[in-house]
Design an enzyme around this catalytic site. Structure first.
Site, short mmCIF file in Angstrom:
data_model
loop_
_atom_site.label_atom_id
_atom_site.label_comp_id
_atom_site.label_asym_id
_atom_site.label_seq_id
_atom_site.Cartn_x
_atom_site.Cartn_y
_atom_site.Cartn_z
N SER A 21 23.14 -47.70 118.16
CA SER A 21 24.54 -47.33 118.01
C SER A 21 24.99 -46.31 119.04
O SER A 21 24.99 -46.57 120.23
CB SER A 21 24.82 -46.84 116.59
OG SER A 21 26.19 -46.65 116.37
N HIS A 22 25.35 -45.12 118.59
CA HIS A 22 25.93 -44.09 119.45
C HIS A 22 24.87 -43.17 120.04
O HIS A 22 25.20 -42.20 120.72
CB HIS A 22 26.93 -43.27 118.65
CG HIS A 22 26.34 -42.68 117.40
ND1 HIS A 22 25.90 -43.46 116.37
CD2 HIS A 22 26.10 -41.40 117.04
CE1 HIS A 22 25.41 -42.69 115.41
NE2 HIS A 22 25.51 -41.44 115.78
N ASP A 43 31.68 -47.05 121.09
CA ASP A 43 30.33 -46.50 121.24
C ASP A 43 29.34 -47.53 121.75
O ASP A 43 29.73 -48.60 122.21
CB ASP A 43 29.86 -45.92 119.90
CG ASP A 43 29.58 -47.00 118.87
OD1 ASP A 43 30.26 -48.04 118.91
OD2 ASP A 43 28.68 -46.81 118.02
N ASP A 89 27.20 -49.74 120.52
CA ASP A 89 27.16 -51.12 120.05
C ASP A 89 28.53 -51.66 119.64
O ASP A 89 28.63 -52.76 119.12
CB ASP A 89 26.17 -51.28 118.90
CG ASP A 89 26.60 -50.56 117.64
OD1 ASP A 89 27.33 -49.56 117.74
OD2 ASP A 89 26.19 -50.98 116.54
N ASP A 106 30.83 -50.54 117.38
CA ASP A 106 31.38 -50.49 116.02
C ASP A 106 32.19 -49.24 115.74
O ASP A 106 32.89 -49.18 114.73
CB ASP A 106 30.28 -50.70 114.97
CG ASP A 106 29.20 -49.62 114.98
OD1 ASP A 106 29.27 -48.72 115.82
OD2 ASP A 106 28.28 -49.71 114.15
N ARG A 107 32.14 -48.23 116.59
CA ARG A 107 32.90 -47.01 116.36
C ARG A 107 34.08 -46.91 117.32
O ARG A 107 34.12 -47.60 118.33
CB ARG A 107 32.00 -45.77 116.53
CG ARG A 107 30.85 -45.76 115.56
CD ARG A 107 30.00 -44.50 115.71
NE ARG A 107 28.87 -44.57 114.79
CZ ARG A 107 28.38 -43.54 114.12
NH1 ARG A 107 28.92 -42.34 114.28
NH2 ARG A 107 27.36 -43.68 113.30
N LYS A 132 31.82 -52.14 110.72
CA LYS A 132 32.95 -51.44 111.32
C LYS A 132 33.16 -52.00 112.71
O LYS A 132 32.26 -52.58 113.31
CB LYS A 132 32.71 -49.93 111.35
CG LYS A 132 31.38 -49.44 111.88
CD LYS A 132 31.28 -47.93 111.71
CE LYS A 132 29.90 -47.40 112.11
NZ LYS A 132 28.92 -47.49 111.03
#
Length: 542
Positions: free
Chosen positions: A114-115, A278, A280, A282-283, A377
């Site tokens: 992710s982030h 971010d 991947d 999703d944010r 998300k």
């Protein structure tokens, strides 16, 4: 046909998936048998995979391609009929969910941390998403973990690596590998939800924006959708080429790590709208010119304006938010006469609500917003939703949010992150807070209504999740929440959330750190943060 090889192995400790899968340093995943053990545990735990289709891809970080080749060979050895893999190994997390749902596959494996930073010395991650498109629920992740503790062998075919860069279908050990365009299906879905014609007209009329892809997975998605399909000028997308180390950056879309975007949106002559996503995809972070929109306010504003978007013209069934997210969305739900759900942090908790038709929009305090179109998300979804609202209302970001505060009041809100602190000290801090009898106590100008360790009973499946964050709620509705993040790979991250409701429009534009100063001081004293962690100040304030 390639031979299937059974490899003897022994368990690794600590292969327990968190809220977003298993995350460790690359050097941990690169150990012989480490990734293989976990993947075999997944395949052993999800039911009969023979003849099924799996979706596979990741955020392009270091070790992504290597891991994909291993997983493909293991999928073939375990009996999958087909694996759909994003070209170049690229597939954003929301796009993976969309593809799983569209083609009704037997779930998917997403490779991402992710982030978190990427690179040879940084982070890597893997998670399994179920056929509904969302993260595996706790029953499955617990089964996977249990399997990792007793695993004695894994299966893999001995074959050459697969070409991941050419679209089309090829064979691997009798299994079909379909390399597909990772953007096309997702872009088509977005076009069905939002008024692309209105957004195109807004760009043609002079709306200016900057989107920072942070050298992460959304670069190709944003370039295709914003610049090619919606007509935003070339160069609208910053840092649009995915890199294995995210350009030595930290792909977390907040005011600290997306500093290039923040600078671009500052001052006279700056663009009207700014957004970032971010690692991947999703944010998201949303900015106006000289104006930052908190994730809580972003969810509330989008919910209040949902019917401006074609995909949501019939209204919302409910709004769900994670417990640490501010109560701003609840105020919108109350006015709309729909349910407001409060869940633990972790997108999987929204999945049962979405599947049961109890919610349409969902959001987390950690820059996550989405809807029932997928089961993750979705950063670009939030950006396009904002563009749709801007195109229809023809107002600035600041004016739209200010008008929202005037109508609903403002939940003044901030999050303070203390990153990389000693894990034992962090656990000790939480235990200290759990033991405090605070009800009725006066803390500064505030009286404690109650304090607890948040527990959640899922209204659909009845599952119970305990120890989801310490809440200290005051009689005027102000809150302090303490929670340990489950997304890091080193030490612990303490997140402190501070919130106060402000109904007076003349005080809506006060700086949150100033407005919340007394509550911030109470939080630090109550948790004994400096004494227990050695930290005088947070690492990141948003």
């Amino acid at each position: 046909m390639a031979a299937v090889k059974t490899v003897s192995t022994t368990p690794f400790s600590g292969q327990k998936p968190g809220t977003s899968g298993l995350r460790k340093k690359v050097k941990v995943f690169a150990q012989p048998h480490y990734l293989e053990n976990f993947v075999q545990a997944v395949f052993d735990s999800i039911g009969d995979v023979a003849g099924k289709t799996l979706v596979l891809g990741g955020d392009g970080r270091y070790h992504n391609r290597t891991a994909i080749q291993t997983i493909l060979k293991m999928a073939a050895a375990n009996g999958f009929a087909r694996v759909m893999v994003g070209r170049g190994g690229i597939l954003s997390t929301p796009a993976a969910s969309a593809v799983i749902r569209k083609y009704k596959t037997f779930g998917g494996i997403i490779l991402s941390a992710s982030h978190n930073p990427g690179g040879p010395l940084e982070d890597f991650g893997i998670k399994y998403n179920i056929p509904a498109g969302g993260p595996a629920p706790e029953a499955i992740t617990e089964a996977i973990h249990a399997r990792t503790e007793v695993i004695g062998a894994y299966r893999i075919v001995e074959a050459a690596d697969v070409d991941l860069d050419t679209l089309g279908t090829r064979s691997l050990g009798g299994m079909e590998v379909q390399v597909f365009d990772p953007v096309a299906d997702y872009a088509e879905l977005m076009e069905s939800l939002f008024d692309f014609a209105a957004i195109r007209a807004a760009f043609a009329s002079g709306l200016r924006m900057k989107f920072d892809a942070m050298h992460a997975v959304t670069g190709p998605y944003a370039t295709e959708i914003l610049e090619r399909r919606l007509g935003a000028p070339a160069g609208t997308v910053m840092n649009g080429v995915p890199l294995e180390d995210f350009g030595h950056g930290h792909p977390d879309p907040n005011l600290v790590h997306a500093h290039d975007l923040v600078e671009a949106l500052t001052g006279e002559g700056a663009p009207d709208f700014g957004a970032a996503s971010d690692g991947d995809g999703d944010r998201n972070m949303i900015l106006g010119r000289d104006f930052y929109v908190t994730p809580s306010d972003s969810l509330a504003v989008l919910a209040a304006n949902a019917t401006l978007c074609p995909g949501y013209r019939n209204g919302l069934k409910g709004i769900a938010r994670s417990m640490p997210t501010s109560a701003a969305p609840d105020r919108v739900a109350a006015k709309l006469g729909i349910p407001a759900w409060e869940t633990p942090t972790g997108w999987k908790f929204f999945g049962t609500l979405l599947d049961a038709g109890l919610a349409t929009f969902c959001g987390e305090e950690s820059f996550g917003t989405g809807s029932d179109h997928v089961r993750e998300k979705d950063g670009l979804w939030a950006v396009l939703a904002w563009l749709n609202v801007l195109a229809v209302r023809k107002q600035s970001v600041a004016d739209i949010v200010t008008a929202h505060w005037t109508e609903y009041g403002r939940n003044v809100y901030s999050r303070h992150d203390y990153e990389g602190i000693d894990a034992a000290a962090a656990e000790g801090l939480m235990e200290h807070l759990r033991g405090l009898p605070l009800k009725g106590r006066k803390l500064g100008a505030y009286t404690v209504a109650f304090n607890d360790d948040f527990a959640y009973t899922d209204p659909v499946d009845g599952s119970v999740s305990k120890k989801q964050g310490i809440r200290v709620v005051f009689e005027d509705g102000s809150r302090i929440v303490f929670r340990l993040s489950g997304t890091g790979t080193e030490g612990a991250t303490l997140r402190v959330y501070i919130e106060r409701f402000e109904p007076d429009p003349t005080r809506h534009h006060i700086d949150p750190q100033t407005a919340l100063a007394d509550l911030i001081a109470i939080a630090r004293d109550l948790a004994e943060i400096e004494a227990r962690t050695g930290r005088q100040e947070p690492t990141v304030i948003t």
